[in-house]
Design an enzyme around this catalytic site. Sequence first.
Site, PDB file in Angstrom:
ATOM      1  CG  ASP A 272      10.875  -2.477  -0.238  1.00 55.44           C
ATOM      2  OD1 ASP A 272      10.139  -3.488  -0.199  1.00 55.44           O
ATOM      3  OD2 ASP A 272      11.275  -1.955  -1.306  1.00 55.44           O
ATOM      4  CE  LYS A 279      13.788  -4.272  -1.653  1.00 54.62           C
ATOM      5  NZ  LYS A 279      14.110  -4.081  -3.082  1.00 54.62           N
ATOM      6  CG  ASP A 290      11.966   1.886   0.091  1.00 56.45           C
ATOM      7  OD1 ASP A 290      12.426   2.649  -0.776  1.00 56.45           O
ATOM      8  OD2 ASP A 290      11.174   0.953  -0.171  1.00 56.45           O
ATOM      9  CD  GLU A 351       8.070  -1.091  -2.074  1.00 56.03           C
ATOM     10  OE1 GLU A 351       8.427  -1.950  -2.892  1.00 56.03           O
ATOM     11  OE2 GLU A 351       8.817  -0.171  -1.660  1.00 56.03           O
ATOM     12  NE  ARG A 353       6.704   0.388  -9.662  1.00 53.37           N
ATOM     13  CZ  ARG A 353       7.555  -0.008 -10.591  1.00 53.37           C
ATOM     14  NH1 ARG A 353       7.104  -0.335 -11.792  1.00 53.37           N
ATOM     15  NH2 ARG A 353       8.842  -0.090 -10.334  1.00 53.37           N
TER      16      ARG A 353
HETATM   17  N1  BES Z   1      12.862   0.546  -2.651  1.00 49.96           N
HETATM   18  C1  BES Z   1      13.126  -0.210  -3.815  1.00 49.96           C
HETATM   19  C2  BES Z   1      14.083   0.507  -4.768  1.00 49.96           C
HETATM   20  C3  BES Z   1      15.531   0.490  -4.375  1.00 49.96           C
HETATM   21  C4  BES Z   1      16.289  -0.656  -4.488  1.00 49.96           C
HETATM   22  C5  BES Z   1      16.138   1.650  -3.972  1.00 49.96           C
HETATM   23  C6  BES Z   1      17.628  -0.636  -4.165  1.00 49.96           C
HETATM   24  C7  BES Z   1      17.495   1.680  -3.672  1.00 49.96           C
HETATM   25  C8  BES Z   1      18.234   0.530  -3.756  1.00 49.96           C
HETATM   26  C9  BES Z   1      11.840  -0.458  -4.587  1.00 49.96           C
HETATM   27  O1  BES Z   1      10.713  -0.650  -3.813  1.00 49.96           O
HETATM   28  C10 BES Z   1      12.047  -1.717  -5.359  1.00 49.96           C
HETATM   29  O2  BES Z   1      12.198  -2.738  -4.751  1.00 49.96           O
HETATM   30  N2  BES Z   1      12.040  -1.611  -6.688  1.00 49.96           N
HETATM   31  C11 BES Z   1      12.264  -2.741  -7.519  1.00 49.96           C
HETATM   32  C12 BES Z   1      11.297  -2.633  -8.669  1.00 49.96           C
HETATM   33  C13 BES Z   1      11.271  -3.873  -9.527  1.00 49.96           C
HETATM   34  C14 BES Z   1      10.663  -5.024  -8.764  1.00 49.96           C
HETATM   35  C15 BES Z   1      10.465  -3.577 -10.765  1.00 49.96           C
HETATM   36  C16 BES Z   1      13.701  -2.694  -8.013  1.00 49.96           C
HETATM   37  O3  BES Z   1      14.203  -1.617  -8.304  1.00 49.96           O
HETATM   38  O4  BES Z   1      14.325  -3.735  -8.026  1.00 49.96           O
HETATM   39 ZN    ZN Z   2      10.733   0.275  -1.991  1.00 52.64          ZN
HETATM   40 MN    MN Z   3      10.494  -2.659  -3.199  1.00 50.33          MN
END
Ligand code: BES
Ligand code: ZN
Ligand code: MN
Length: 498
Positions: A272, A279, A290, A351, A353
């Site tokens: 991811d 990111k 992920d 992504e 969801r």
């Molecule tokens: N895979 C990530 C969630 C994640 C982030 C898990 C850091 C463990 C550590 C997910 O796909 C994500 O990026 N979520 C975003 C959602 C936001 C854009 C609403 C997040 O949590 O920042």
């Molecule tokens: Zn993710």
């Molecule tokens: Mn993500």
Amino acid sequence: MEFSIKSGSPEKQRSACVVVGVFEPRKLTLPAELLDKAAEGYLSDLVRRGDMEGKAGSTLLLHDVPGTLCDRVLLVGLGKEKEFREKEFTGAVRAAVKTLNETGAFDASIFLTEIAVKKRSIAWRVRQTAMAALDATYRFDAYKSKKDEVRRPLRKLTLAVERRNELTRAEEALAQGLAIAEGIAFARNLGNTPPNVCNPAWLAAEAQAMAKELKLGCEILDRDQMEKLGMLSLLAVARGSHQPPKLIVLSYKGGKAADKPVVLVGKGVTFDTGGISIKPAAEMDEMKFDMCGAASVLGTIKAAARMQLPLNLTVVVPAVENMPGGNASRPGDIVTSLSGQTIEILNTDAEGRLILCDALTYAERFEPETVIDVATLTGACVVALGHVASGLFASKDGLARALLEAGDEAHDRAWHLPLWDDYQELLKSPFADMANIGGRTAGAITAACFLARYTKKYDWAHLDIAGTAWKSGGDKGATGRPVPLLTHYLLQRAGALD
Ligand code: BES
Ligand code: ZN
Ligand code: MN
């Protein structure tokens, strides 16, 4: 490692090492007392002189203890007797096994299984001992050219039970513990595999190989098949990557043909980057984890099949790589999901969801009894619960309760968070049925609320494992959670728990 169960006294064990516990301060457990008696006070003398205080996690290895038939005695500190609970029990087993691995002993008889743990049965102690022993010796060195070799690793562990009438239950529990441990190790291996190897096609091939070994049903859908079905939300995530997406479906049929299956859905984002909403660079390597939701549901079906649980279980894994690229989805894109609902993608990093919603709609075709999805879904869940508990959401309180209990029993805990409709309005979009993000507040909840819109046709629960699926820092690596929780839930459902 080989495991067996035995009842008998510690001083009569002909093994390379006998393992017994000592409470703090300086109190021998019953098996340790038996050894001490045979050794005419040798152990109590040592303890009195202060060589073993009984501090949790401490160990003391002794050779040629008089009056015994074993080569060695390993004393393990247990901490205070009053504070001896689940965590202390598994901690003691871990400490013992780690020490045993560093000695010359090939086999050992462990009497820690005889120590009472409040509210826990002998079956629980045996299961946890097998799981903790295998967890403590787990290594992932497939990609090291020089393996960190253990010179004389522990090969055989005999678990002691106090009474002969406990033998049958203990044997059953041992088989369960070993099956669960195998599921956990499988999940950890998948999670730890580097993302240039573990891509959607590789994950599908691993699932397929496991299905073949365990005679599970297996179907892998490719991009064309998903497009024909209308899984355009899932495919929107895959667009930026050169790796083609896969939808992995495995089924285990241990119940009656008419029994509705439990369906487990696992997020399988093999890497991811965030996509166009990219990111930051720091710790981005950890986004190879992920796909740990996918790994955990695959590990769980493996354990269930090994235990031959009398139930039907289906696993659905949407597997994609989330990359930026000329063909990637943009913030502002609107896609139509398999359910027909439209989604405005405001952030390509939300992504998980987007792939789960299509997999959850796909799950309807199995006419499920219950659907549980498992996903490293939100950083917000890590902020809320840290690395201790997984976030739990459920459409029915009874289901939430069953999962919380399973997590408690397995010492793989979750915490219940709300799914109230009041949060749904945060997902409003002026252009589509919903947006894929909900703003700055309640991030774990709005993500779950998004999924709730796709799970109205069955009882459903969601586990956000963003904080629990892996460890960062010095002992970086996949944990295999929540395989223990899920397998205990299934054991409970199948009536196979004591
Ligand atoms: N895979 C990530 C969630 C994640 C982030 C898990 C850091 C463990 C550590 C997910 O796909 C994500 O990026 N979520 C975003 C959602 C936001 C854009 C609403 C997040 O949590 O920042
Ligand atoms: Zn993710
Ligand atoms: Mn993500």
